[in-house]
Design a protein around this motif. Structure first.
Motif, mmCIF file in Angstrom:
data_model
loop_
_atom_site.group_PDB
_atom_site.id
_atom_site.type_symbol
_atom_site.label_atom_id
_atom_site.label_comp_id
_atom_site.label_asym_id
_atom_site.label_seq_id
_atom_site.Cartn_x
_atom_site.Cartn_y
_atom_site.Cartn_z
ATOM 1 N N GLU A 22 0.871 -1.177 0.000
ATOM 2 C CA GLU A 22 0.000 0.000 0.000
ATOM 3 C C GLU A 22 0.900 1.217 0.000
ATOM 4 O O GLU A 22 1.735 1.366 0.874
ATOM 5 C CB GLU A 22 -0.890 0.004 1.237
ATOM 6 C CG GLU A 22 -2.101 -0.871 1.059
ATOM 7 C CD GLU A 22 -2.976 -0.856 2.277
ATOM 8 O OE1 GLU A 22 -3.249 0.232 2.793
ATOM 9 O OE2 GLU A 22 -3.359 -1.956 2.711
ATOM 10 N N ARG A 23 0.740 2.062 -0.994
ATOM 11 C CA ARG A 23 1.706 3.129 -1.169
ATOM 12 C C ARG A 23 1.044 4.241 -1.977
ATOM 13 O O ARG A 23 0.187 3.980 -2.799
ATOM 14 C CB ARG A 23 2.856 2.558 -1.983
ATOM 15 C CG ARG A 23 4.146 3.263 -1.790
ATOM 16 C CD ARG A 23 5.245 2.520 -2.502
ATOM 17 N NE ARG A 23 5.979 1.611 -1.656
ATOM 18 C CZ ARG A 23 6.584 0.511 -2.095
ATOM 19 N NH1 ARG A 23 6.503 0.182 -3.364
ATOM 20 N NH2 ARG A 23 7.252 -0.255 -1.271
ATOM 21 N N THR A 24 1.481 5.459 -1.721
ATOM 22 C CA THR A 24 0.975 6.564 -2.529
ATOM 23 C C THR A 24 1.720 6.561 -3.847
ATOM 24 O O THR A 24 2.945 6.645 -3.868
ATOM 25 C CB THR A 24 1.232 7.914 -1.819
ATOM 26 O OG1 THR A 24 0.863 7.771 -0.459
ATOM 27 C CG2 THR A 24 0.469 9.036 -2.479
ATOM 28 N N PHE A 25 0.986 6.474 -4.922
ATOM 29 C CA PHE A 25 1.614 6.464 -6.239
ATOM 30 C C PHE A 25 1.740 7.897 -6.742
ATOM 31 O O PHE A 25 0.829 8.699 -6.607
ATOM 32 C CB PHE A 25 0.772 5.616 -7.201
ATOM 33 C CG PHE A 25 1.405 5.465 -8.549
ATOM 34 C CD1 PHE A 25 2.374 4.497 -8.768
ATOM 35 C CD2 PHE A 25 1.047 6.299 -9.607
ATOM 36 C CE1 PHE A 25 2.975 4.357 -10.013
ATOM 37 C CE2 PHE A 25 1.646 6.164 -10.853
ATOM 38 C CZ PHE A 25 2.606 5.192 -11.056
ATOM 39 N N VAL A 26 2.891 8.185 -7.338
ATOM 40 C CA VAL A 26 3.155 9.556 -7.765
ATOM 41 C C VAL A 26 3.402 9.622 -9.277
ATOM 42 O O VAL A 26 4.224 8.861 -9.801
ATOM 43 C CB VAL A 26 4.394 10.119 -7.024
ATOM 44 C CG1 VAL A 26 4.728 11.519 -7.514
ATOM 45 C CG2 VAL A 26 4.189 10.107 -5.516
ATOM 46 N N PRO A 64 16.962 -0.544 -13.571
ATOM 47 C CA PRO A 64 16.406 -0.923 -12.268
ATOM 48 C C PRO A 64 16.080 0.284 -11.396
ATOM 49 O O PRO A 64 16.759 1.307 -11.469
ATOM 50 C CB PRO A 64 17.539 -1.739 -11.620
ATOM 51 C CG PRO A 64 18.471 -2.102 -12.710
ATOM 52 C CD PRO A 64 18.309 -1.095 -13.789
ATOM 53 N N GLY A 65 15.044 0.140 -10.586
ATOM 54 C CA GLY A 65 14.741 1.130 -9.558
ATOM 55 C C GLY A 65 14.014 2.374 -10.034
ATOM 56 O O GLY A 65 13.886 3.338 -9.291
ATOM 57 N N LEU A 66 13.517 2.350 -11.274
ATOM 58 C CA LEU A 66 12.846 3.555 -11.773
ATOM 59 C C LEU A 66 11.331 3.503 -11.588
ATOM 60 O O LEU A 66 10.645 4.502 -11.787
ATOM 61 C CB LEU A 66 13.175 3.776 -13.260
ATOM 62 C CG LEU A 66 14.643 4.089 -13.565
ATOM 63 C CD1 LEU A 66 14.820 4.371 -15.050
ATOM 64 C CD2 LEU A 66 15.131 5.268 -12.743
ATOM 65 N N GLY A 67 10.797 2.349 -11.244
ATOM 66 C CA GLY A 67 9.358 2.290 -10.955
ATOM 67 C C GLY A 67 8.534 1.413 -11.890
ATOM 68 O O GLY A 67 7.335 1.620 -12.020
ATOM 69 N N LYS A 68 9.160 0.398 -12.495
ATOM 70 C CA LYS A 68 8.400 -0.491 -13.387
ATOM 71 C C LYS A 68 7.359 -1.295 -12.591
ATOM 72 O O LYS A 68 6.186 -1.332 -12.952
ATOM 73 C CB LYS A 68 9.352 -1.435 -14.146
ATOM 74 C CG LYS A 68 10.335 -0.687 -15.039
ATOM 75 C CD LYS A 68 11.225 -1.621 -15.848
ATOM 76 C CE LYS A 68 12.203 -2.433 -15.023
ATOM 77 N NZ LYS A 68 13.173 -1.596 -14.253
ATOM 78 N N SER A 249 18.508 6.569 -9.280
ATOM 79 C CA SER A 249 17.189 5.968 -9.496
ATOM 80 C C SER A 249 16.278 6.320 -8.322
ATOM 81 O O SER A 249 16.748 6.796 -7.279
ATOM 82 C CB SER A 249 17.300 4.445 -9.622
ATOM 83 O OG SER A 249 17.499 3.867 -8.342
ATOM 84 N N VAL A 250 14.996 6.052 -8.486
ATOM 85 C CA VAL A 250 14.045 6.318 -7.406
ATOM 86 C C VAL A 250 14.415 5.476 -6.183
ATOM 87 O O VAL A 250 14.446 5.971 -5.055
ATOM 88 C CB VAL A 250 12.599 5.996 -7.848
ATOM 89 C CG1 VAL A 250 11.615 6.273 -6.717
ATOM 90 C CG2 VAL A 250 12.224 6.789 -9.094
ATOM 91 N N ARG A 251 14.753 4.215 -6.429
ATOM 92 C CA ARG A 251 15.091 3.329 -5.311
ATOM 93 C C ARG A 251 16.335 3.837 -4.577
ATOM 94 O O ARG A 251 16.387 3.846 -3.355
ATOM 95 C CB ARG A 251 15.299 1.893 -5.808
ATOM 96 C CG ARG A 251 15.496 0.899 -4.666
ATOM 97 C CD ARG A 251 15.696 -0.525 -5.153
ATOM 98 N NE ARG A 251 14.492 -1.108 -5.698
ATOM 99 C CZ ARG A 251 14.384 -1.575 -6.937
ATOM 100 N NH1 ARG A 251 15.403 -1.511 -7.755
ATOM 101 N NH2 ARG A 251 13.257 -2.096 -7.349
ATOM 102 N N ALA A 253 17.439 6.925 -4.476
ATOM 103 C CA ALA A 253 17.131 8.190 -3.804
ATOM 104 C C ALA A 253 16.425 7.927 -2.478
ATOM 105 O O ALA A 253 16.723 8.565 -1.460
ATOM 106 C CB ALA A 253 16.273 9.081 -4.701
ATOM 107 N N ILE A 254 15.516 6.939 -2.469
ATOM 108 C CA ILE A 254 14.817 6.602 -1.222
ATOM 109 C C ILE A 254 15.810 6.039 -0.200
ATOM 110 O O ILE A 254 15.795 6.419 0.969
ATOM 111 C CB ILE A 254 13.670 5.590 -1.484
ATOM 112 C CG1 ILE A 254 12.583 6.234 -2.347
ATOM 113 C CG2 ILE A 254 13.066 5.102 -0.168
ATOM 114 C CD1 ILE A 254 11.496 5.263 -2.812
ATOM 115 N N ALA A 255 16.707 5.169 -0.667
ATOM 116 C CA ALA A 255 17.695 4.581 0.246
ATOM 117 C C ALA A 255 18.631 5.658 0.792
ATOM 118 O O ALA A 255 18.972 5.665 1.986
ATOM 119 C CB ALA A 255 18.495 3.497 -0.473
#
Ligand SMILES: Nc1ncnc2c1ncn2[C@@H]1O[C@H](COP(=O)(O)OP(=O)(O)O)[C@@H](O)[C@H]1O
Ligand SMILES: [Mg+2]
Length: 287
Positions: A22-26, A64-68, A249-251, A253-255
């Protein structure tokens, strides 16, 4: 829901759908729209269009990590339908796509319980129940393991189990109409020699490229997933501009933010300085 079904007189246990976080999709409005058009989903994402035009099995391509995965999850969330996933890897066999034979732990205590259970793969389960199916990292799979897909993707909509000698497909029109297939791959792997066979390539169209999201979206994803203080978010923006790390990547950046926030809390330091310090061991050196 009965998870045990009878297919051509064979008792088969169905797979569980994936648990979608469950996550907010952007953002990603355009990419979502392309996927929905391929699948025949209404623009609001909540249902299929009533149409006799067969849906297309789209292919997401990106680093990888871009949101596929996240895009596929969002489509499934909106549709409210179960999503079945197979993770592609080098050791996958053709039968892994169809049926698995596993020992039945209950058999030890009873003679009436068969010693082995036939388990439908996530793909067979999606075909049988009319679910959504996602083949992740499909280009890591050896070519011969993909051969059962031909009959799934060319309109016949069934898969053959060599082990059980049966075809698995939709038992009714409803399941036939709601089954959907999509896949994802990282194209840089293909440069290393892992290419999809031509017949799979032509049956997994359109290709939807997933690139880096705009910075505003990245900013919002970090906000939604980690809820940093406004100061920390500003520091992140400053870091991003200073370092010119548009390749993050998004992943990653979150890390990075996750680690920097914990670091600041436990070790201390100025936020921008912390980001600069930890980025070298979260992201590696800039290429
Ligand atoms: N559009 C988005 N909205 C919210 N979070 C996202 C979005 N895109 C990516 N993420 C987050 O980034 C991370 C990596 O995304 P993922 O879909 O697993 O990437 P990929 O499948 O391309 O490797 C996940 O933690 C995911 O939550
Ligand atoms: Mg992925």
């Amino acid at each position: 829901m009965a998870r045990e079904v009878l297919i051509s007189d064979t008792v088969i246990e169905l797979a569980e759908p994936a648990r979608i976080p469950e996550r907010t999709f952007v953002g990603r409005a355009e990419e979502l729209q392309m996927c929905r058009v391929a699948w025949g989903v209404r623009p609001d994402g909540t249902d299929f269009i009533d149409s006799d035009v067969p849906p297309l099995s789209f292919r997401l391509e990106g680093a990888p990590g871009l949101g596929k995965n996240e895009i596929v999850y969002e489509i499934a969330r909106r549709l409210g339908l179960p999503l079945y996933i197979i993770q592609g890897h080098e050791e996958l066999t053709p039968e892994d796509l169809v049926l698995l034979l596993t020992p039945n732990p209950k058999a030890e205590y009873s003679d009436s319980v068969p010693a082995l259970t036939l388990r439908a793969s996530p793909l067979s389960t999606a075909l049988y129940t009319g679910g959504l199916f996602f083949f992740d990292e499909i280009n890591r799979v050896p070519e011969r393991a993909l051969s059962p897909l031909a009959s799934v993707l060319d309109g016949r909509q069934y898969i053959y189990s060599a082990m059980a000698g049966i075809n698995i497909g939709p038992p009714n029109q409803e399941a036939r109409k709601s089954f959907r297939f999509c896949c994802a791959l990282n194209p840089s792997l293909s440069n290393a020699g892992h290419v999809l066979p031509e017949y799979i390539e032509q049956r997994t169209l359109p290709v939807i490229e997933i690139d880096h999201p705009p910075f505003e979206d990245l900013h919002q994803i970090i906000q939604a997933s980690l809820d940093p203080s406004p100061d920390f978010l500003s520091a992140f923006t400053e870091w991003y501009q200073q370092e010119e790390r548009a390749d993050v990547s998004v992943r990653q950046a979150i890390a990075l933010m996750n680690y920097a926030m914990s670091y600041e809390q436990q070790v201390g330091g100025a936020k921008l300085g912390v980001l600069q310090k930890v980025s070298s061991f979260i992201l590696g050196r800039k290429s």
